[in-house]
Design a protein around this motif. Sequence first.
Motif, PDB file in Angstrom:
ATOM      1  N   PRO A   1      28.015 -15.269 -61.900  1.00 53.49           N
ATOM      2  CA  PRO A   1      27.298 -15.524 -63.165  1.00 53.49           C
ATOM      3  C   PRO A   1      26.955 -16.985 -63.366  1.00 53.49           C
ATOM      4  O   PRO A   1      25.923 -17.310 -63.948  1.00 53.49           O
ATOM      5  CB  PRO A   1      28.279 -15.014 -64.224  1.00 53.49           C
ATOM      6  N   ASP A   2      27.785 -17.924 -62.893  1.00 54.64           N
ATOM      7  CA  ASP A   2      27.505 -19.344 -63.081  1.00 54.64           C
ATOM      8  C   ASP A   2      26.266 -19.788 -62.320  1.00 54.64           C
ATOM      9  O   ASP A   2      25.542 -20.679 -62.760  1.00 54.64           O
ATOM     10  CB  ASP A   2      28.710 -20.178 -62.627  1.00 54.64           C
ATOM     11  N   ARG A   3      25.992 -19.157 -61.220  1.00 53.36           N
ATOM     12  CA  ARG A   3      24.798 -19.510 -60.456  1.00 53.36           C
ATOM     13  C   ARG A   3      23.544 -19.061 -61.184  1.00 53.36           C
ATOM     14  O   ARG A   3      22.512 -19.711 -61.144  1.00 53.36           O
ATOM     15  CB  ARG A   3      24.853 -18.891 -59.071  1.00 53.36           C
ATOM     16  N   ARG A   4      23.634 -17.934 -61.874  1.00 54.09           N
ATOM     17  CA  ARG A   4      22.472 -17.484 -62.644  1.00 54.09           C
ATOM     18  C   ARG A   4      22.218 -18.402 -63.824  1.00 54.09           C
ATOM     19  O   ARG A   4      21.100 -18.545 -64.289  1.00 54.09           O
ATOM     20  CB  ARG A   4      22.704 -16.071 -63.167  1.00 54.09           C
ATOM     21  N   ALA A   5      23.277 -19.058 -64.307  1.00 61.08           N
ATOM     22  CA  ALA A   5      23.130 -19.915 -65.480  1.00 61.08           C
ATOM     23  C   ALA A   5      22.619 -21.300 -65.136  1.00 61.08           C
ATOM     24  O   ALA A   5      22.504 -22.145 -66.013  1.00 61.08           O
ATOM     25  CB  ALA A   5      24.464 -20.032 -66.206  1.00 61.08           C
ATOM     26  N   GLY A   6      22.356 -21.576 -63.867  1.00 58.37           N
ATOM     27  CA  GLY A   6      21.813 -22.878 -63.495  1.00 58.37           C
ATOM     28  C   GLY A   6      22.698 -23.645 -62.546  1.00 58.37           C
ATOM     29  O   GLY A   6      22.490 -24.850 -62.379  1.00 58.37           O
ATOM     30  N   GLY A   7      23.678 -22.983 -61.946  1.00 61.63           N
ATOM     31  CA  GLY A   7      24.567 -23.671 -61.030  1.00 61.63           C
ATOM     32  C   GLY A   7      24.137 -23.562 -59.588  1.00 61.63           C
ATOM     33  O   GLY A   7      24.968 -23.708 -58.689  1.00 61.63           O
ATOM     34  N   GLU A   8      22.872 -23.322 -59.328  1.00 63.49           N
ATOM     35  CA  GLU A   8      22.386 -23.174 -57.957  1.00 63.49           C
ATOM     36  C   GLU A   8      22.539 -24.462 -57.174  1.00 63.49           C
ATOM     37  O   GLU A   8      22.980 -24.469 -56.033  1.00 63.49           O
ATOM     38  CB  GLU A   8      20.910 -22.756 -57.979  1.00 63.49           C
ATOM     39  N   GLU A   9      22.187 -25.606 -57.793  1.00 61.37           N
ATOM     40  CA  GLU A   9      22.276 -26.882 -57.088  1.00 61.37           C
ATOM     41  C   GLU A   9      23.724 -27.249 -56.806  1.00 61.37           C
ATOM     42  O   GLU A   9      24.064 -27.755 -55.738  1.00 61.37           O
ATOM     43  CB  GLU A   9      21.602 -27.988 -57.915  1.00 61.37           C
ATOM     44  N   LYS A  10      24.627 -26.974 -57.754  1.00 66.20           N
ATOM     45  CA  LYS A  10      26.038 -27.276 -57.531  1.00 66.20           C
ATOM     46  C   LYS A  10      26.618 -26.430 -56.415  1.00 66.20           C
ATOM     47  O   LYS A  10      27.428 -26.889 -55.622  1.00 66.20           O
ATOM     48  CB  LYS A  10      26.838 -27.058 -58.819  1.00 66.20           C
ATOM     49  N   SER A  11      26.198 -25.168 -56.354  1.00 69.75           N
ATOM     50  CA  SER A  11      26.716 -24.287 -55.312  1.00 69.75           C
ATOM     51  C   SER A  11      26.250 -24.743 -53.934  1.00 69.75           C
ATOM     52  O   SER A  11      27.008 -24.713 -52.971  1.00 69.75           O
ATOM     53  CB  SER A  11      26.269 -22.852 -55.568  1.00 69.75           C
ATOM     54  N   ARG A  12      24.990 -25.166 -53.815  1.00 73.02           N
ATOM     55  CA  ARG A  12      24.495 -25.651 -52.533  1.00 73.02           C
ATOM     56  C   ARG A  12      25.221 -26.924 -52.111  1.00 73.02           C
ATOM     57  O   ARG A  12      25.428 -27.179 -50.937  1.00 73.02           O
ATOM     58  CB  ARG A  12      22.990 -25.913 -52.615  1.00 73.02           C
ATOM     59  N   ALA A  13      25.603 -27.731 -53.093  1.00 73.43           N
ATOM     60  CA  ALA A  13      26.321 -28.969 -52.785  1.00 73.43           C
ATOM     61  C   ALA A  13      27.799 -28.732 -52.497  1.00 73.43           C
ATOM     62  O   ALA A  13      28.511 -29.647 -52.100  1.00 73.43           O
ATOM     63  CB  ALA A  13      26.179 -29.958 -53.943  1.00 73.43           C
ATOM     64  N   GLY A  14      28.277 -27.521 -52.734  1.00 78.79           N
ATOM     65  CA  GLY A  14      29.666 -27.204 -52.455  1.00 78.79           C
ATOM     66  C   GLY A  14      30.593 -27.387 -53.628  1.00 78.79           C
ATOM     67  O   GLY A  14      31.806 -27.288 -53.469  1.00 78.79           O
ATOM     68  N   HIS A  15      30.060 -27.651 -54.844  1.00 74.33           N
ATOM     69  CA  HIS A  15      30.901 -27.871 -56.017  1.00 74.33           C
ATOM     70  C   HIS A  15      30.955 -26.660 -56.933  1.00 74.33           C
ATOM     71  O   HIS A  15      31.837 -26.594 -57.785  1.00 74.33           O
ATOM     72  CB  HIS A  15      30.382 -29.078 -56.803  1.00 74.33           C
ATOM     73  N   GLY A  16      30.056 -25.741 -56.796  1.00 71.14           N
ATOM     74  CA  GLY A  16      30.008 -24.584 -57.686  1.00 71.14           C
ATOM     75  C   GLY A  16      30.513 -23.329 -57.006  1.00 71.14           C
ATOM     76  O   GLY A  16      30.907 -23.332 -55.839  1.00 71.14           O
ATOM     77  N   PRO A  17      30.514 -22.221 -57.719  1.00 70.05           N
ATOM     78  CA  PRO A  17      30.971 -20.948 -57.127  1.00 70.05           C
ATOM     79  C   PRO A  17      29.988 -20.449 -56.078  1.00 70.05           C
ATOM     80  O   PRO A  17      28.784 -20.663 -56.157  1.00 70.05           O
ATOM     81  CB  PRO A  17      31.038 -20.011 -58.331  1.00 70.05           C
ATOM     82  N   LYS A  18      30.532 -19.768 -55.084  1.00 67.68           N
ATOM     83  CA  LYS A  18      29.725 -19.231 -54.000  1.00 67.68           C
ATOM     84  C   LYS A  18      29.544 -17.727 -54.172  1.00 67.68           C
ATOM     85  O   LYS A  18      30.299 -17.079 -54.878  1.00 67.68           O
ATOM     86  CB  LYS A  18      30.388 -19.531 -52.653  1.00 67.68           C
ATOM     87  N   ASP A  19      28.521 -17.217 -53.486  1.00 66.34           N
ATOM     88  CA  ASP A  19      28.312 -15.771 -53.490  1.00 66.34           C
ATOM     89  C   ASP A  19      29.477 -15.086 -52.776  1.00 66.34           C
ATOM     90  O   ASP A  19      30.032 -15.610 -51.806  1.00 66.34           O
ATOM     91  CB  ASP A  19      26.995 -15.426 -52.788  1.00 66.34           C
ATOM     92  N   ARG A  20      29.799 -13.900 -53.244  1.00 60.81           N
ATOM     93  CA  ARG A  20      30.881 -13.114 -52.641  1.00 60.81           C
ATOM     94  C   ARG A  20      30.281 -11.956 -51.862  1.00 60.81           C
ATOM     95  O   ARG A  20      29.400 -11.259 -52.353  1.00 60.81           O
ATOM     96  CB  ARG A  20      31.833 -12.596 -53.712  1.00 60.81           C
ATOM     97  N   CYS A  21      30.791 -11.766 -50.666  1.00 64.59           N
ATOM     98  CA  CYS A  21      30.306 -10.689 -49.797  1.00 64.59           C
ATOM     99  C   CYS A  21      31.160  -9.455 -50.016  1.00 64.59           C
ATOM    100  O   CYS A  21      32.388  -9.503 -49.937  1.00 64.59           O
ATOM    101  CB  CYS A  21      30.344 -11.131 -48.341  1.00 64.59           C
ATOM    102  N   LEU A  22      30.496  -8.333 -50.269  1.00 67.10           N
ATOM    103  CA  LEU A  22      31.203  -7.065 -50.459  1.00 67.10           C
ATOM    104  C   LEU A  22      31.467  -6.368 -49.132  1.00 67.10           C
ATOM    105  O   LEU A  22      32.585  -5.899 -48.868  1.00 67.10           O
ATOM    106  CB  LEU A  22      30.389  -6.147 -51.367  1.00 67.10           C
ATOM    107  N   GLY A  23      30.471  -6.262 -48.282  1.00 68.12           N
ATOM    108  CA  GLY A  23      30.614  -5.592 -46.993  1.00 68.12           C
ATOM    109  C   GLY A  23      29.482  -5.980 -46.063  1.00 68.12           C
ATOM    110  O   GLY A  23      28.471  -6.544 -46.496  1.00 68.12           O
TER     111      GLY A  23
END
Length: 460
Positions: free
Chosen positions: A403-425
């Motif tokens: 949810p944080d990435r949808r709220a505008g945390g895309e740049e932080k995630s790419r930089a390694g500071h924000g939450p990452k996507d989770r793989c289900l399978g």
Amino acid sequence: MPLGAGGRLLVLAAGASSVLLALLVVACLVGPGCCLYEYLHRKESRERRRQRLLQNCDLPIPGNVKLTAAKIIDNDLNDAPGSDTSDSVSSLPHIVRNSKDTGRADVSTVSSDVSLLGRMQHRDSTYSSMSESTERSSSFRSVSTITSKESNGSATDLNSPQIKLILQYLSAEDGGTGKLTICIKEVQRLPPRDYIGGLEPYVVMVIVRSGWPLHRRAGPPLHTFRTRTLRHSFNPHFDQTFTVEAKKSEVKEWCLRATAYDQDRFGNPTELCSLDLALREVKGLTSSQEEKLLTLSLAPSSKELGQILFGLSFLPTAQRLSFCILKAANLKYLEVTESLGSFYPFVRVIQLNMSTGRSLRRKKTTFRHASENPEFNETLTFDVAPSQLESATFLVLVCTRCPDRRAGGEEKSRAGHGPKDRCLGKLALGRAVATRKSRDHWLAMLASPRTVISLWHTLK
């Protein structure tokens, strides 16, 4: 003495009867089909059928099994001389299947890797699967289920993965709370990864309170332990010890669940094998303070995280490989999120380098929201030369966005500071992958260029 009219008729009838009887005897002696012929030639007929049956049973089996087959054929011929040869032949594969001296798999179930090609349904257009009907999808699902059925039987003790544990219970002097020590020594003969690259294994030990028998539904985990991750090892040596405080009465109600995982940097950890051990089955665990060294067999994992339907097609002139991502079903979203409302599934496809195992290209679909059966209907394309198809390997992953990435945390995630996507399978595709369904899907795509081949796959 002249004969009257009645005498002449009697002589003619006697002559005709003699001729018919002579013809009948000749026919019985010359050709088969008569009881008299079968009786007179019963030994020759039995020997011919015996030789024909043994010639039809051209199986790669030892001499002792062939001798057993010959005895069964002789018994069948003696009991029923007129029996059909197909009945005796059909019983011979069961002899091979039940023989313990062969040391081979069931020869009656062996088929080639391209067995799916002859039964695969093809499309006339490259993108025709994007508009396929529900009936068409269900037919592909039935084909993939039948042709990709893999053997799930229990392996022998010599070939199955094994884990070595040391258990010890130190009781308190006053009869109070003691200490249960669990030492995970090593795991041997772990199954290989489905695609390229070595294993990065670790073991998770969970203690649950379970009733008896073990097939009853267990309660929530009481304690959870995790070993360190070792890289590039199929026989990892952990030698890690964990201690839990418990009473004797509690230990007898506990069940240990050991699960071996493979840490995959591209997707979710893959469950390799596991076991359940009731501590009440360990003799003398709570009555003596001696260490108990156990070597236990691990069962192959059968965990499934959902299904995904997608199509593969390759255009030789454009040198383009297309993934037509259609839909997913029965996704186990609770593995990666707390509720369905926070589940945002999407599909990512990764092209891997065969020699180094690194990622070459990544593409993904748009995400959906709050659906365990999402429909995507999107196409992801990769530029692949025809010479690269023989060695290409692709990963198809179903992930969820945070949810944080949808709220505008895309740049932080790419930089390694924000939450990452989770793989289900995930699942792997290519000629060299271990899963037969994925390999057959890839071979079917190679055999039918410019055609979309769609199949259901299971996520693991």
